[in-house]
Design a protein around this motif. Sequence first.
Motif, short mmCIF file in Angstrom:
data_model
loop_
_atom_site.label_atom_id
_atom_site.label_comp_id
_atom_site.label_asym_id
_atom_site.label_seq_id
_atom_site.Cartn_x
_atom_site.Cartn_y
_atom_site.Cartn_z
N SER A 59 9.12 -2.22 -4.46
CA SER A 59 8.61 -3.24 -3.54
C SER A 59 7.45 -4.01 -4.16
N ILE A 60 6.51 -3.29 -4.78
CA ILE A 60 5.35 -3.96 -5.39
C ILE A 60 5.79 -4.81 -6.57
N ASP A 61 6.63 -4.25 -7.44
CA ASP A 61 7.07 -5.00 -8.62
C ASP A 61 7.87 -6.23 -8.23
N GLU A 62 8.69 -6.12 -7.20
CA GLU A 62 9.48 -7.28 -6.78
C GLU A 62 8.59 -8.38 -6.24
N ARG A 63 7.54 -8.00 -5.52
CA ARG A 63 6.63 -9.01 -4.99
C ARG A 63 5.89 -9.73 -6.11
N VAL A 64 5.46 -8.97 -7.08
CA VAL A 64 4.78 -9.59 -8.22
C VAL A 64 5.73 -10.50 -8.98
N THR A 65 6.93 -10.02 -9.24
CA THR A 65 7.92 -10.81 -9.99
C THR A 65 8.31 -12.07 -9.22
N ASP A 66 8.51 -11.95 -7.93
CA ASP A 66 8.89 -13.12 -7.13
C ASP A 66 7.80 -14.18 -7.15
N LEU A 67 6.55 -13.75 -7.10
CA LEU A 67 5.46 -14.73 -7.12
C LEU A 67 5.40 -15.42 -8.49
N GLU A 68 5.58 -14.66 -9.55
CA GLU A 68 5.56 -15.26 -10.88
C GLU A 68 6.73 -16.21 -11.08
N ARG A 139 -10.46 -4.15 -1.12
CA ARG A 139 -10.69 -3.63 0.23
C ARG A 139 -11.21 -4.76 1.13
N LEU A 140 -10.56 -4.93 2.27
CA LEU A 140 -10.96 -5.96 3.22
C LEU A 140 -12.14 -5.49 4.06
N GLU A 141 -12.68 -6.40 4.85
CA GLU A 141 -13.79 -6.05 5.73
C GLU A 141 -13.37 -5.03 6.78
N THR A 142 -12.11 -5.02 7.12
CA THR A 142 -11.61 -4.05 8.11
C THR A 142 -11.46 -2.65 7.54
N GLY A 143 -11.62 -2.51 6.23
CA GLY A 143 -11.44 -1.21 5.59
C GLY A 143 -10.06 -1.03 4.98
N ASP A 144 -9.13 -1.89 5.31
CA ASP A 144 -7.79 -1.80 4.73
C ASP A 144 -7.80 -2.26 3.28
N VAL A 145 -6.89 -1.73 2.50
CA VAL A 145 -6.77 -2.07 1.09
C VAL A 145 -5.56 -2.96 0.90
N ARG A 146 -5.73 -4.03 0.15
CA ARG A 146 -4.64 -4.95 -0.14
C ARG A 146 -4.48 -5.10 -1.65
N LEU A 147 -3.25 -5.33 -2.06
CA LEU A 147 -2.95 -5.61 -3.45
C LEU A 147 -2.86 -7.12 -3.62
N MET A 148 -3.75 -7.68 -4.43
CA MET A 148 -3.79 -9.11 -4.66
C MET A 148 -3.01 -9.47 -5.92
N THR A 149 -2.03 -10.34 -5.75
CA THR A 149 -1.19 -10.81 -6.85
C THR A 149 -1.47 -12.28 -7.08
N MET A 150 -1.59 -12.68 -8.35
CA MET A 150 -2.00 -14.04 -8.67
C MET A 150 -1.03 -14.70 -9.64
N ALA A 151 -0.96 -16.02 -9.56
CA ALA A 151 -0.17 -16.82 -10.49
C ALA A 151 -0.80 -18.21 -10.55
N VAL A 152 -0.80 -18.81 -11.73
CA VAL A 152 -1.41 -20.12 -11.94
C VAL A 152 -0.37 -21.21 -11.74
#
Length: 749
Positions: A59-68, A139-152
Motif C-alpha cells: 500500500s505504501i509503495d503503491e502510493r509513492v509510485t502513483d504520486l511519482e 507527527r501532526l498536532e493531533t498526535g497522529d503520524v503521517r507518511l509524507m510523500t513528495m514529487a516535484v
Amino acid sequence: MPLLGGIRPPIAVLCLLIVALAGLTAKVLGPGEDSVVPEAVLSSQRHFAEDGAIALRASIDERVTDLERTAAALNAGRPEEPERILSDLGRTYQKWTGTTVVDLDSGKVLAARGERIPLAWLDKDVLTGEYALTPRMVRLETGDVRLMTMAVLDAKDRPQQLLIASNSLSVPAINLGPFRSMAVVARDGEVLATEGFEQSEALNSDQERKELAFLQKQMSRLSDQAAQRTEENPVSAREPGSRGYPGVSGTLLGDDYSGRITTAGYASLASSDPEEKDSVAAGLGLTVVAMLPVVQQQGAAETGRELYGLVAAGALIVLGLLAAAVLWGTVQRPLLRLFLESRRLARGDVTRPVAVPRWGETARIGAALERLRTQLDGRGGTGGQSAAKSRKVRFGVSVPIAVTAVVLLLWCVPVGLLLNRTDGSVSVPATIVNDQRDRTDLIADRVRRALNEAQADLVSTSRLIDVEEPRAAGDLLADALEEHSRYQALYVVDAGGEVVARAGGDPHDWSGDEDLPLVRVSGKGGKKPVIQAGAPVPGHKGTVLVGEVRVEFLNSLLNRPGLGEIRVVDADARTVAASDGFLAFEKLSGRLTDLVRAGHVRVGAGPVENGLLIRDGDGVTVAAAAPFSGGGVAADIGWSVVSSQDAGHFEIAAYEREDRSVLAGMLGLAAIVVCLGWIHLVVVRPLRALATSAEKLADGDLKTVHYPRYQDEVGAVVRSLELLRQQLQARRQHQARRPAESRPDAGGR
C-alpha cells in the motif's frame, strides 16, 4: 586386527545405533506434555502478521509510485492549474488523507485537498542532498503520524512546485476476524496505529473493560518486544533451513487472562525482492504485530501415551540383541574360528583335523582347509570326494544377514506405519480454520486492489493519449508498458473495435459494451486466460485503453506460506490464476465449488468469506473461499480466491507424533541398510571369493597366487591360504626331485 576392518566394527556400530535409536524413541515417543498453544496456531499468527506487513508495504509503495508517475505525466504534458491537478488526482486515486501543492520559490500553498498538511518539517535537508524527496514520517498536532510523500512538478514556463501527499500509517484494511487485533509499530516500539480493539465506551460491563485494558497492555508490551527483534539481521534471525518471508518475523507469547493466553505474530516491512527493487516502505523501520487470545490447552499427556516410547524402545533393544546374536553366532564366530585354523595350518600344525563349520561359505572354506591339511600331512590326495561334498552347501552367509534384516524390520515397519497413526477424527483447532478463512480474504483483497491499481493506472495514462496521433500514442504505450511490469500488452480500441495503437503482445478482442465490467477475463479454450482491464479515453466516446494483465503477476500475489494451494476463480468457479501450476479455466472440485457459491450468497451488506473443515476418510482438509468485495472496478466481477491444504501439514500434536514415529522407523531402516550393507561389502563378497579360491587350491591349482585385499579376518585367511599354497608347491617340487636323486648314474665304472 585393524580397528576398522572385518566383521566386528559393523556389528558394533549396529549395536550402538540401535541403543541410540532406542533412546531417541523413548524420548520423542515417550512421556511428554503438549504445549499450551499448538505450534500450528503460533505459526498461523506469524503468517497473518507477514500478510499484514506485505499489505502495508504494498500500500505504501503503491502510493509513492502513483504520486511519482502522476508527477512525471504532468511534467510531460501541458501545464495544469494546481487546483485541477489535485482534483484529478483525488478522482483517480482515493488513497491519500490530504494533498497540497506548494510553490518552491515562495513557499506559498497553491492548492490543498483533504486533511491539512503542516509544512514546518520542510527544510533544506528534505529538498536537497542524498535523501532528497525521500518519504518522511511526520507527527501532526493531533498526535497522529503521517507518511509524507513528495514529487516535484517542473512544467515548462512555470516555477517549480512541490506536490505533497499525506498517508496514514494505519493498519491495512483487511479482515482481522473475531478477537484479533493488529498494530503498526515504529522502530522504538511506539504503537502508531491499532485495529481490532473495541471502544471502551461501547462495552457493557467492568469485566469487559478490564479485559480490554489487559489486551491493550499486552499489545504494548509485545509490540516493544517485536520492535527489538525485528532489528536483527533477517538471515541470522531466521531459523536454519527456513525460507519464505524476506524480512524478520516470528511469534511471541503473552500472559493469560480468564483461561485465554495472548499469542502474537510479528513481521517487519521488507521488500518483496530485495535484490532487484528497493522498497520505500521497507526503509521506514515499521513492524506489524498481530495479536490473538486463544484458549489454553490442557497440559496433561494423553492416557497411555507415556508407555508408547518405553515399550517401543524396549522392543528395539530386545530385537537388536537378537540380531546381534544372530550375526555373532553365524558370521563372526565361524569366521574367527577359520582364521585360527588357517593360521595353525600355515604354521605347520597339521596333526589335528580342521574344525569345519556346518554350513555356508565358511563350511566350504573349512572343508578346503581340511583337504589341504591332509595333502600336507601326506595321507591324502586331491580330495575329490571331499570337494564334491563341500560343493553341496546350499545356504551362504547371506541367509543370516537376511534373517537379521527381517528381525529388525519387525520393529521398523510397525513403528513407522502403525504406531501413532492418525485418521479423519484428528482435532483441528478452530483458530486454524478461522485464520485460513481470514488470510484467504486478505489475499482476495490484495488481488482486488492490484486489479484496481491496474485499471487506475490505465485511467491515468488514458488522459495523455491523443488518438489523432497514433504514432505518438504508440510511443506513450511503449513507455507505459516498460514502466508497468504487470501488463503484457497495451492497446487502444476505437468504437468500431479496431486497434488504433498498441505495444507489447498481440491484442485480443475487446467489446465496448457499457454493460460489461472494465475488468474481465477472456481466452476460454486457449492455454492461458487473458485478463483485461480497460479505461475509456476522455473526449473519444467508445474508445478504450486496454491493458492485458499478466497471469504470472497474479500468480505472484498468491504465493503465501501456510495457505496451501491458492486459486483465483471467476464467477463460474473456473481457474484463472493459481499459486502452483494449473490448467486454464480448470473447474474446482465439488466441495470447493459449493464453498465458492456459498461465499457469493449476500449476507447483510454483501458476500462474505467462508472457511470449512473437510473430513474425507482418513484425510482432513482445511479450505476457505473469499469473494471479491470492497471498492473499485474489480469488486463486482464475481471473482473469488479459494485456498485448501492438508491438515497433516499443520504442526498439531497428533500429526507431529505420527511424523516422529515415521522418522523412527526410517532411521531404523537406515541403520539396517548401512550396517548390513557394510557387512555385505567387507565380509560376504570377499568370503565368497575366498571360498572359491580355497576350493581351487584344494583341487590342485597351485599356480594362482592369493593376494589379500582387506586387512581383516578374511584377509588373514587369504594370507594363510597363500602360505599353504607355497608349502604345497614346495612339497610337490621336493617330491619331484626325490626320484631323480635315487636313480643310479648310467655308464660309470
